[in-house]
Design a protein around this motif. Structure first.
Motif, PDB file in Angstrom:
ATOM      1  N   PRO A  32      -1.647  -6.372   2.940  1.00 31.73           N
ATOM      2  CA  PRO A  32      -2.489  -5.741   3.942  1.00 31.73           C
ATOM      3  C   PRO A  32      -2.725  -6.603   5.178  1.00 31.73           C
ATOM      4  N   PHE A  33      -2.244  -7.859   5.159  1.00 31.77           N
ATOM      5  CA  PHE A  33      -2.558  -8.763   6.257  1.00 31.77           C
ATOM      6  C   PHE A  33      -1.407  -9.724   6.491  1.00 31.77           C
TER       7      PHE A  33
ATOM      8  N   ARG B 143      -2.754  -6.003  10.529  1.00 27.26           N
ATOM      9  CA  ARG B 143      -3.430  -5.492   9.337  1.00 27.26           C
ATOM     10  C   ARG B 143      -3.085  -4.044   9.090  1.00 27.26           C
ATOM     11  N   GLY B 144      -3.275  -3.636   7.838  1.00 29.12           N
ATOM     12  CA  GLY B 144      -3.040  -2.251   7.461  1.00 29.12           C
ATOM     13  C   GLY B 144      -2.969  -2.113   5.956  1.00 29.12           C
ATOM     14  N   ARG B 145      -2.703  -0.923   5.530  1.00 30.17           N
ATOM     15  CA  ARG B 145      -2.529  -0.701   4.091  1.00 30.17           C
ATOM     16  C   ARG B 145      -1.252  -1.422   3.642  1.00 30.17           C
ATOM     17  N   PRO B 146      -1.221  -1.876   2.394  1.00 34.41           N
ATOM     18  CA  PRO B 146       0.012  -2.521   1.913  1.00 34.41           C
ATOM     19  C   PRO B 146       1.228  -1.643   2.214  1.00 34.41           C
TER      20      PRO B 146
ATOM     21  N   PHE C   3       2.619 -13.596   5.490  1.00 35.04           N
ATOM     22  CA  PHE C   3       1.955 -12.532   4.742  1.00 35.04           C
ATOM     23  C   PHE C   3       0.970 -13.142   3.746  1.00 35.04           C
ATOM     24  N   MET C   4      -0.242 -12.592   3.711  1.00 28.35           N
ATOM     25  CA  MET C   4      -1.259 -13.016   2.755  1.00 28.35           C
ATOM     26  C   MET C   4      -1.720 -11.802   1.967  1.00 28.35           C
ATOM     27  N   ILE C   5      -1.830 -11.984   0.657  1.00 32.80           N
ATOM     28  CA  ILE C   5      -2.257 -10.904  -0.223  1.00 32.80           C
ATOM     29  C   ILE C   5      -3.551 -11.346  -0.892  1.00 32.80           C
TER      30      ILE C   5
ATOM     31  N   ALA D 198      -0.252   4.870  12.099  1.00 26.85           N
ATOM     32  CA  ALA D 198      -1.149   3.779  11.713  1.00 26.85           C
ATOM     33  C   ALA D 198      -1.520   3.975  10.247  1.00 26.85           C
ATOM     34  N   GLU D 199      -1.344   2.945   9.438  1.00 24.75           N
ATOM     35  CA  GLU D 199      -1.686   2.993   8.012  1.00 24.75           C
ATOM     36  C   GLU D 199      -2.785   1.971   7.782  1.00 24.75           C
ATOM     37  N   LEU D 200      -4.035   2.409   7.957  1.00 23.76           N
ATOM     38  CA  LEU D 200      -5.178   1.507   7.949  1.00 23.76           C
ATOM     39  C   LEU D 200      -6.193   1.915   6.894  1.00 23.76           C
TER      40      LEU D 200
END
Length: 146
Positions: free
Chosen positions: A1-2, A20-23, A61-63, A91-93
């Motif tokens: 997501p980030f 940022r956004g949805r996975p 990428f950080m999870i 946009a997938e937020l």
């Protein structure tokens, strides 16, 4: 997501921009190409300005909750507005506001990708639930005063 997108201009002036956004908001188009939508935000566009003179970029990428990060380095190609509009990139937020629109997009041609060890997360205690709770009750002014 980030993820953090890093870039620099021809003179080496750097920028790191959080994304940022949805996975899965950054799309894997093939084994060597990623698609990154750019969602409206502060409207500073430093990264995009950098890409005009230097297409090299890095992604980190950080999870949440995972100690490893994924690092991807490559070359950016800025898509023309008609290119990303015809792909119907949305946009997938998790949260939306008046700026939650895709305003531009890029592809990253991957030169290298690898996992990075968890030492920095462990040294920073980044995902510690007690630290997260303690920080939730603080303001940015508290951090700046330290």
């Amino acid at each position: 997501p980030f993820a953090v997108l890093s870039s620099s201009d021809a003179e080496g002036n750097c920028d790191a921009s959080p994304k940022r956004g949805r996975p899965g908001f950054i799309k894997v188009l093939d084994m060597r190409t990623l698609l990154l939508p750019d969602i409206g935000g502060n409207n500073l566009f430093q990264s995009f300005s950098n890409f005009e003179s230097n297409p090299k970029a890095g992604l980190l990428f950080m999870i949440p909750g995972m100690d490893v990060t994924i690092r991807v380095n490559g070359r950016i190609e800025v898509l023309r507005p008609e290119e990303f509009k015809e792909r119907n990139i949305q946009a997938e937020l998790f949260m939306t506001d008046k700026n939650s629109n895709v305003i531009q997009a890029v592809t990253l041609k991957v030169d290298e990708a690898y996992f990075h060890c968890p030492r920095s997360f462990k040294f920073a205690d980044l995902w510690d639930p007690d630290q997260i709770k303690a920080n939730a009750d603080r303001s940015i002014k508290d951090f700046m005063a330290e």
